[in-house]
Design an enzyme around this catalytic site. Structure first.
Site, short mmCIF file in Angstrom:
data_model
loop_
_atom_site.label_atom_id
_atom_site.label_comp_id
_atom_site.label_asym_id
_atom_site.label_seq_id
_atom_site.Cartn_x
_atom_site.Cartn_y
_atom_site.Cartn_z
N ASP A 32 22.83 64.40 21.88
CA ASP A 32 23.97 65.48 21.90
C ASP A 32 23.62 66.85 22.66
O ASP A 32 22.77 66.83 21.71
CB ASP A 32 24.95 65.04 21.15
CG ASP A 32 26.02 65.73 21.31
OD1 ASP A 32 26.65 66.14 22.71
OD2 ASP A 32 26.83 66.32 20.92
N GLY A 33 24.01 67.38 22.99
CA GLY A 33 23.57 69.15 22.53
C GLY A 33 22.52 69.07 24.50
O GLY A 33 22.51 70.22 24.67
N ARG A 45 23.77 71.94 34.32
CA ARG A 45 24.04 70.56 32.31
C ARG A 45 23.06 69.48 33.43
O ARG A 45 22.47 69.01 32.53
CB ARG A 45 25.61 69.97 33.04
CG ARG A 45 26.28 71.40 32.09
CD ARG A 45 27.79 70.08 32.48
NE ARG A 45 27.46 69.04 31.38
CZ ARG A 45 28.20 69.80 30.49
NH1 ARG A 45 28.63 70.71 29.34
NH2 ARG A 45 27.91 68.11 29.14
N HIS A 49 20.18 67.22 31.34
CA HIS A 49 19.98 65.54 31.48
C HIS A 49 18.28 65.31 31.37
O HIS A 49 18.13 64.34 30.83
CB HIS A 49 21.15 65.03 32.35
CG HIS A 49 22.91 65.57 31.70
ND1 HIS A 49 22.95 64.84 30.42
CD2 HIS A 49 23.98 65.95 32.21
CE1 HIS A 49 24.25 65.14 29.96
NE2 HIS A 49 24.42 65.82 31.08
N SER A 77 29.08 57.09 27.60
CA SER A 77 30.45 56.53 27.22
C SER A 77 31.16 56.02 27.79
O SER A 77 31.06 56.79 28.95
CB SER A 77 30.29 57.21 25.98
OG SER A 77 31.56 58.38 26.03
N GLU A 79 34.35 56.95 27.92
CA GLU A 79 34.48 59.06 27.74
C GLU A 79 34.11 59.22 28.82
O GLU A 79 34.69 60.39 29.52
CB GLU A 79 34.84 58.55 26.58
CG GLU A 79 36.27 58.49 26.06
CD GLU A 79 35.53 57.24 25.24
OE1 GLU A 79 36.19 56.27 24.81
OE2 GLU A 79 34.07 57.63 24.85
N LEU A 143 9.20 47.19 19.11
CA LEU A 143 10.06 47.94 19.26
C LEU A 143 10.87 47.30 19.71
O LEU A 143 11.27 46.70 21.40
CB LEU A 143 9.86 49.55 19.36
CG LEU A 143 10.73 50.18 19.74
CD1 LEU A 143 11.20 50.34 18.18
CD2 LEU A 143 10.44 51.56 20.34
N ARG A 199 22.79 62.34 14.69
CA ARG A 199 23.39 63.26 15.75
C ARG A 199 23.08 64.37 15.73
O ARG A 199 23.18 64.92 15.12
CB ARG A 199 24.89 63.35 15.91
CG ARG A 199 26.01 63.73 16.21
CD ARG A 199 27.29 63.56 17.20
NE ARG A 199 27.42 63.96 18.15
CZ ARG A 199 28.85 63.90 18.60
NH1 ARG A 199 29.66 62.64 17.91
NH2 ARG A 199 28.89 64.18 19.81
N ARG A 205 30.72 63.81 13.96
CA ARG A 205 31.28 63.00 14.41
C ARG A 205 30.67 61.83 15.34
O ARG A 205 29.85 61.84 15.61
CB ARG A 205 32.79 63.38 15.48
CG ARG A 205 32.23 63.63 16.65
CD ARG A 205 33.59 64.19 17.86
NE ARG A 205 33.31 64.51 18.68
CZ ARG A 205 33.04 66.30 19.00
NH1 ARG A 205 33.11 66.81 17.73
NH2 ARG A 205 32.80 66.83 20.08
N LEU A 206 31.56 60.58 15.01
CA LEU A 206 30.96 58.95 16.18
C LEU A 206 31.45 59.22 16.87
O LEU A 206 30.53 58.50 17.93
CB LEU A 206 31.61 58.00 14.76
CG LEU A 206 30.79 58.35 12.98
CD1 LEU A 206 31.78 56.65 12.37
CD2 LEU A 206 29.31 58.30 13.72
N GLU A 218 23.09 55.44 6.61
CA GLU A 218 23.67 57.21 6.60
C GLU A 218 23.52 57.59 7.62
O GLU A 218 22.75 57.38 8.00
CB GLU A 218 21.82 57.05 5.39
CG GLU A 218 22.13 56.39 4.04
CD GLU A 218 23.18 56.82 3.31
OE1 GLU A 218 23.31 57.86 2.97
OE2 GLU A 218 23.03 55.78 2.15
#
Length: 253
Positions: A32-33, A45, A49, A77, A79, A143, A199, A205-206, A218
């Site tokens: 995020d961010g 923006r 990215h 996402s 959304e 990995l 996050r 928030r998720l 956690e």
């Protein structure tokens, strides 16, 4: 969860000792961010990215070196389609470049790559890039790297329940329905649940990410934006994770 064991790459001047830390087996990150980071620098923006994508490649190396076995990142996402067409198209172009470049990093990292989410919404060439990357990396095991693209946890569970119901109706499976059965129909089937969720950029928030899988994970929230989230920040998250008392609903005497 394992004690750290391995060889650190050059440049690990972090001020944090990992030698005696328990390393989470599976780390999930909400990236995020990026846009806000770029805006604060007077850049578009899309610049954020791009820088965030570059940082993701670096964090894969860090995760591998420190001994994390599974890494899952939230990149796009269900959304995110609501964003401006220019930003969405820029993100899709970025994904195209990254997925091709990821073939090289998967070989260098001995990293198996899987994309989770509903990829049928993407153009055929992007779907083909995903298939090619997954096939190329399918035998690597140092990995396990999952990229959530067009992913939403509610969508994932809806698709899973739909497939499960069809299989039960057609007689391919029989009830009763169990947690293990539902888990086997999720996009993350066969992958252990995350031990640690990170996050970035201050949100707490998720955002519809791994709602089923994060039941006993956690959480670690940091104000650091994703393009600035480097190895020192990852190790700080792991250090704080080591201070947690994971009881899974039980009581330790």
């Amino acid at each position: 969860m394992r004690r750290f064991a391995g060889t650190l790459r050059k440049g690990w001047q972090t001020g944090i000792c990992v030698w005696n830390m328990n390393i989470p087996n599976h780390v999930a990150i909400i990236l995020d961010g990026n846009g806000r980071w770029a805006k604060a620098k007077g850049m578009p923006r899309t610049y954020g990215h791009t820088k965030g994508c570059d940082n993701l490649e670096k964090i894969c190396y860090v995760a591998r070196d420190v001994g994390i076995k599974y890494l899952t990142v939230y990149a796009f996402s269900t959304e995110n389609w609501k964003r401006s067409p220019d930003e969405v198209n820029a993100l899709l172009r970025l994904f195209r470049r990254y997925l091709k470049k990821c073939i090289k990093s998967s070989e260098e990292n001995q990293m198996r790559v899987k994309v989770i989410g509903d990829t049928t919404a993407f153009e055929p060439d992007l779907q083909e890039s995903i298939r090619r990357l997954e096939d190329f990396s399918k035998d690597y095991d140092r990995l396990y790297f999952q990229i959530a693209l067009n992913y939403g946890s509610r969508d994932e569970m809806t698709r899973a329940v739909g497939r499960l119901a069809r299989d039960m109706k057609d007689g391919r499976i029989e009830g009763p329905v169990t947690e293990e059965m539902i888990g086997s129909y999720l996009d993350t089937a066969g992958v252990p649940d995350p031990d640690l969720l990170i996050r970035t950029s201050g949100e707490q928030r998720l955002s519809n990410f791994l709602l089923w899988q994060l039941a006993y994970t956690e959480f670690y929230f940091t104000p650091v934006a994703w393009p600035d989230f480097h190895k020192k920040e990852l190790l700080e998250a792991i250090r704080q994770y080591n201070d947690r008392d994971r009881r899974y609903g039980g009581v330790k005497e």
